[in-house]
Design a protein around this motif. Structure first.
Motif, short mmCIF file in Angstrom:
data_model
loop_
_atom_site.label_atom_id
_atom_site.label_comp_id
_atom_site.label_asym_id
_atom_site.label_seq_id
_atom_site.Cartn_x
_atom_site.Cartn_y
_atom_site.Cartn_z
N THR A 288 0.86 -1.19 0.00
CA THR A 288 0.00 0.00 0.00
C THR A 288 0.90 1.24 0.00
N MET A 289 0.30 2.36 -0.33
CA MET A 289 1.03 3.63 -0.34
C MET A 289 1.63 3.89 1.04
N LYS A 290 0.83 3.58 2.05
CA LYS A 290 1.25 3.81 3.44
C LYS A 290 2.48 2.94 3.78
N GLU A 291 2.37 1.67 3.43
CA GLU A 291 3.46 0.73 3.71
C GLU A 291 4.72 1.15 2.96
N LYS A 293 5.57 4.16 2.03
CA LYS A 293 6.15 5.35 2.66
C LYS A 293 6.92 4.98 3.93
N GLU A 294 6.40 4.00 4.66
CA GLU A 294 7.04 3.59 5.91
C GLU A 294 8.28 2.72 5.69
N LYS A 295 8.10 1.64 4.88
CA LYS A 295 9.18 0.66 4.74
C LYS A 295 10.02 0.82 3.48
N GLY A 296 9.51 1.60 2.52
CA GLY A 296 10.24 1.76 1.27
C GLY A 296 10.06 0.57 0.33
N GLY A 297 10.67 0.67 -0.86
CA GLY A 297 10.54 -0.41 -1.85
C GLY A 297 11.91 -0.95 -2.25
N ASN A 298 11.90 -1.92 -3.15
CA ASN A 298 13.16 -2.53 -3.61
C ASN A 298 13.39 -2.22 -5.09
N PRO A 299 14.26 -1.26 -5.38
CA PRO A 299 14.47 -0.87 -6.78
C PRO A 299 15.15 -1.96 -7.60
N ASP A 300 15.80 -2.90 -6.93
CA ASP A 300 16.52 -3.95 -7.67
C ASP A 300 15.60 -4.95 -8.35
N ILE A 301 14.34 -4.99 -7.90
CA ILE A 301 13.39 -5.89 -8.57
C ILE A 301 12.23 -5.11 -9.20
N ARG A 327 13.99 3.35 -2.28
CA ARG A 327 14.32 2.45 -1.17
C ARG A 327 13.78 3.01 0.16
N SER A 328 13.88 4.34 0.32
CA SER A 328 13.43 4.96 1.57
C SER A 328 11.91 5.11 1.63
N GLY A 329 11.27 5.07 0.44
CA GLY A 329 9.83 5.27 0.40
C GLY A 329 9.44 6.69 0.03
N ALA A 330 10.44 7.57 -0.16
CA ALA A 330 10.15 8.96 -0.52
C ALA A 330 9.62 9.07 -1.94
N ILE A 331 10.07 8.14 -2.79
CA ILE A 331 9.55 8.13 -4.17
C ILE A 331 8.65 6.90 -4.31
N SER A 332 7.46 7.12 -4.84
CA SER A 332 6.48 6.03 -4.95
C SER A 332 6.65 5.27 -6.26
N THR A 333 6.06 4.10 -6.32
CA THR A 333 6.04 3.30 -7.55
C THR A 333 5.41 4.11 -8.68
#
Lengths: 369, 369
Positions: A288-291, A293-301, A327-333
């Motif tokens: 989710t957007m919330k998740e 923002k909190e945990k960030g994403g994985n740009p490597d995949i 990775r930090s969650g500052a930029i969204s998918t």
């Protein structure tokens, strides 16, 4: 994982491929040497998108001693050139510019016909000319680029291919390419036709010309036989530089493939199609957007991050910024996807224009044998 | 007996070959029909030297309906054209003259190179041009004769050969030609190059042209695959007319062969060499002059009698006279040998002159594709 000239699937272990195929890493000193000779760096080298080689150091030795090398790459004609195809071609263009190298681009309309049940030869040739437009659109120098259409330029190719074929047994072709007794007699011989451009620059210039093949590492088996035979014919072994595979939009396994049109961006796609495909692309972000923002994403995949990395964001600072932010969650998918969409649409708008212009001056690029 | 495209040995049973190969006899009505259309008879037909065919009746049907047919024959270049080679070529010349047929003569320098360990390609090509002189010397019409040098004329051949190769599996090539896994990948494909001239007249003229192949029956396997494939490509099946083998000078088994130079008369032999070889030739006569005069000889196994019969005494009355005389003992082995020597020396003196003249106008005979 499976990596052959006909199939690439699974999660690719590139370290294992280097070991299995017996190729070499592009080490940091080799990378620096190449950049120094080129006069600039290239992000595909810095990012290890080109990661493996055969005899690249030898090639640069020759270059430093004043021997001009030629580039050789090619394509089996089929409608549906996708941006993954462009990756090694774009890199080839950079090499051509920086090392003043002639490019020989082989359009293998013969193999396209031999390998596909319902393909007719004139159609394969026609599609070859069509595909050539995508090559030309990338801006190669007409004075230093020769597009080979196999059935048109067969005269010099055949003489060279006979030399290779005489030294290749059916056993060897079976072992390397997986042929069997039900294979038609054209395909085993065709492997010698694909070897021929390795020696064509030497043949045409009547002197030994080093050749560099930029290609996906899956194509490596083709050059193993060629490299074995080269010294017997008095030619240099072709050197190679291998790229990793641009993944499909559906995620990090396998590679982008024309057989999966829903997750593949073709050079002829409209802005609308590009947007739609990228919107559906595999995300490395939070559920989710919330998740996110909190945990960030994985740009490597994340497919969008990967496409920026592989091809569309050459600026190292910017790509770091994007990856860190993701990775930090500052930029969204969604934001990364928008960025990529804009980049690809801008690229393709220009590419499609140049592709149409190429129709008028394709003759300048065709090999005159 | 053994009869394959690579070996002919033993005492040949031609009836058995017709049955095994599934070809047809040239029956008396067919012979008469051919003579009528030609406007004259030919001793090689009358004497059943050309004895077998495929679809000759069909070809004559087409001819009667106004369809011009083309002739196709050829040669693997090697030094040492012997008079046995000339036999089907002389017959081809007669067909060209009487039926106004274009001749396509394939000089397979590619196979010459692929099939022979120590042969280099440029040498194979050079010998191909050299061999072409013997063809031209026989008096073919330059306006109706195209000599194909495979490596020079590969462009049209390759497109046709790809069509054939796609429809020929390695299994089939193995079964028909005896290839195995140690065979180089050039030879199985080459069989499609040898098939190509069957369809070349149609390809060049953009209409279906019937083709007749005059050749030794040992070459028949090559055309079996071609005939199977022809309808799939929309072409006529090539028709064929087969000759028996001119025996070697050493006796009635096998055929004249360049690999036995002592018993083979080459087109470049001097009068002295011809004389010497014929003097040593296998005799069907009595053990002594006395015995020969009493019991007579056997012209059917006497080499000199056979050569007169096959090639050098076209006059039926005269050949009957010679055979009868030989059989009765009235004509001696020495006399027959002298007759033959004179005939061959006269023929070769003229042939060698024409052969040298051919150097100057070989260009007129080369296929312009």
């Amino acid at each position: 994982m499976k990596v052959t000239p006909w199939e690439v699937s699974g999660r690719i272990d590139y370290e294992k491929l280097i070991k299995e195929f017996g190729t070499s890493h592009i080490t940091q000193p080799l990378l620096k040497r190449m950049e120094k000779l080129a006069g600039e760096s290239h992000f595909m080298l810095e990012r290890k998108i080109f990661f493996s080689h055969r005899d690249l150091d030898w090639l640069l030795d020759r270059y430093e001693r004043g021997e001009q090398f030629a580039l050789y790459t090619g394509r089996k004609p089929s409608l549906g050139i996708h941006i993954g195809h462009l990756l090694p071609w774009m890199f080839s263009k950079w090499i051509q510019d920086k090392f003043d190298a002639d490019l020989y681009f082989q359009m293998v309309d013969d193999e396209g016909f031999l390998a596909k049940e319902d393909m007719e030869l004139p159609e394969s040739t026609r599609v070859g000319y069509e595909n050539a437009l995508d090559v030309i659109a990338l801006g190669f120098d007409p004075d230093k680029t020769s597009i080979i259409i196999d059935t048109e330029n067969i005269k010099p190719l055949y003489k060279i291919a006979l030399q290779v074929a005489k030294r290749t047994t059916f056993s060897t072709a079976k072992a390397v390419f997986g042929f069997d007794n039900s294979t038609n007699v054209g395909l085993p011989f065709y492997t010698s036709i694909q070897a021929a451009p390795c020696f064509l620059p030497s043949y045409l210039k009547k002197m030994n010309v080093p050749v560099l093949i930029p290609a996906g590492i899956d194509q490596d088996p083709y050059w193993r036989i060629t490299r074995d035979i080269a010294p017997k014919l008095g030619y240099y072994k072709p050197a190679a530089i291998h790229n990793t595979f641009l993944p499909g939009l559906e995620g990090p396994e396998g590679k982008m493939s024309s057989s999966k049109p829903e997750t593949t961006i073709f050079t002829t796609d409209s802005a609308e199609q590009v947007k739609k495909k990228i919107q559906r692309a595999f995300s490395g972000g939070g559920a989710t957007m919330k998740e996110h923002k909190e945990k960030g994403g994985n740009p490597d995949i994340d497919a969008a991050c990967q496409y920026l990395y592989y091809m569309f964001e050459p600026d190292n600072d910017k790509i770091k910024e994007i990856f860190d932010g993701y990775r930090s969650g500052a930029i969204s998918t969604g934001e990364v996807k928008d960025m990529l969409t804009k980049k690809i649409v801008a690229f393709l708008t220009e590419h499609q224009k140049k592709r149409e212009q190429a129709r008028k001056h394709i003759d300048k690029f065709l090999l005159k044998d």
